[in-house]
Motif scaffolding. Sequence first.
Motif, short mmCIF file in Angstrom:
data_model
loop_
_atom_site.label_atom_id
_atom_site.label_comp_id
_atom_site.label_asym_id
_atom_site.label_seq_id
_atom_site.Cartn_x
_atom_site.Cartn_y
_atom_site.Cartn_z
N LEU A 85 0.83 -1.22 0.00
CA LEU A 85 0.00 0.00 0.00
C LEU A 85 0.86 1.26 0.00
N ALA A 86 1.89 1.26 0.85
CA ALA A 86 2.75 2.45 0.93
C ALA A 86 3.42 2.70 -0.42
N GLY A 87 3.85 1.63 -1.07
CA GLY A 87 4.50 1.78 -2.38
C GLY A 87 3.56 2.44 -3.37
N ALA A 88 2.31 1.98 -3.39
CA ALA A 88 1.34 2.54 -4.34
C ALA A 88 1.08 4.00 -4.01
N LEU A 89 0.95 4.30 -2.72
CA LEU A 89 0.67 5.69 -2.33
C LEU A 89 1.85 6.62 -2.68
N ILE A 90 3.06 6.14 -2.39
CA ILE A 90 4.22 6.99 -2.71
C ILE A 90 4.28 7.21 -4.22
N LEU A 91 4.08 6.13 -4.96
CA LEU A 91 4.18 6.26 -6.41
C LEU A 91 3.18 7.27 -6.95
N SER A 92 2.00 7.37 -6.29
CA SER A 92 0.97 8.28 -6.79
C SER A 92 1.45 9.73 -6.82
N PHE A 93 2.31 10.12 -5.86
CA PHE A 93 2.83 11.50 -5.95
C PHE A 93 4.18 11.55 -6.64
N TYR A 94 4.89 10.43 -6.56
CA TYR A 94 6.23 10.37 -7.16
C TYR A 94 6.17 10.65 -8.66
N THR A 95 5.14 10.11 -9.31
CA THR A 95 5.01 10.29 -10.76
C THR A 95 4.67 11.75 -11.09
N VAL A 96 3.98 12.43 -10.18
CA VAL A 96 3.65 13.83 -10.43
C VAL A 96 4.93 14.67 -10.40
#
Length: 478
Positions: free
Chosen positions: A102-113
Amino acid sequence: MSQLQLSKDSWSSQTVFIMAAVGSAVGLGNLWKFPYITGENGGGAFVLVYLGCVLLIGIPVLLSELALGRAGKANPVQAMANVARENGGSRLWGLLGLNGVLAGALILSFYTVIAGWAVSYFVDSLKGVFIGIDANAVGEHFSGLLANPYELIFWHTVVTLFTVIVVAKGIKSGIEKAITFMMPGLLLILLVLLGYATTTGAFTQSLNFLFAPDFSKLTWQAVLTAMGHAFFTLSIGLGTMMVYGSYLSKEYSIVKAGLWIAFADTIVALLAGLVIFSIVFANGLEAGSGPGLLFQTLPVAFGEMAGGWFFGTLFFALVVMAALSSAISLIEPAVSWFDQNWGIKRVKAAWILGFIIWTIGIGTVLSFNEWSDLHFLGERTFFDSVDYITANIMLPLGGLLMAVFVAWILKDDVRSQEIPLSGNLMSVFIFVLKWIAPIAVMVVFSTNLVADDAVVTMVLITFALYAIYVWNAKRDKS
Ligand code: PFF
């Protein structure tokens, strides 16, 4: 749970594995986040705490996480279930893996921005937009970008697509290929920029800012940030290193790999900091200006240095690549979980997850414009809230529990087989995992008791979990 699901892929060599893990560790955290949080938290004292966290907590947890991955031989959820079963621990340990997914998915959500900002800067630099530009104009360029949600969504989409495509290709033909070319290039460019930084006239000031500690500027919140960042920058606490470790064959050394990863990651962060603050001070800019720091300073340097167009374009290309090699690793735990546990093939899993993560990322895009006045966690915007929950809570908590598992539950022979340290070193390692790392994380959590309700809850849960597991482990071993 049976141990049916195992990772079948493996790295081509130890060097490639180290590069991929360094690729995961070195990313926006080093080039973008480290300089700006250091700027916000007053410099030297913060850097010292951060280095202490890397050494004392980061490295032991990193080694533990790699070991758990290799011993569990699967995605984080399954790997934890596997090692727990084989070492007499509870099935609930699978939840630790889930926290990571879950943390990976959440981080990626802003990381890509944020990576999207870098892509847009790369394109602008290529077009010559930054040639001869001054600090004010760069500032306006940056605010213009953030004010435009459509443009941000466009770049966010580009980065998400790239990540999905590479991960869909798998370990050898996707991840490995992308990595082996990017990492050496990044270091080279940083060294060139360091050369430039020494000519700005503010290099000594930058050195002082980073390395002369002024403890009066240090707050407990800053200590929490430093610790959270140590986890973030080393990519630990969420299962990335676990899943990378699961592709590592037995003859390679986890200790050697772990030390290389930590060393490379730290050097890149410090060099990036030196370069950026030299430019900041030379141009009378604000060190504590927040997330825009990298994007408002470097173009100024490229605008005026000889060969700036070339180096600028190359630099942003490398920021993009460093970000992408981390982005890949952020989605890998979830993709391999879908693949191994839910029977959703890698390609399909990558696309489904990419879509979900992209959607969450829209919240981050809007945090910089339409939703900039909307507060979620306390006074935080959507982006700040996701960043806070992941880097300051989920990762440290994940790392703490991994340390607890390796110290209290993993059988001695498995531990020394995975992490073969000599007698004294092993005792120190276990002591750190048993006491120093968990207590440090908990103390830092609890000092925020008054400041933040979310943390109160997490601290109580953490204390309770720690007590239960230690008690459990002792009972099992006796
Ligand atoms: N370590 C990466 C960075 O410093 O940018 C970010 C990251 C990647 C965090 C992978 C966590 C992770 F699992």
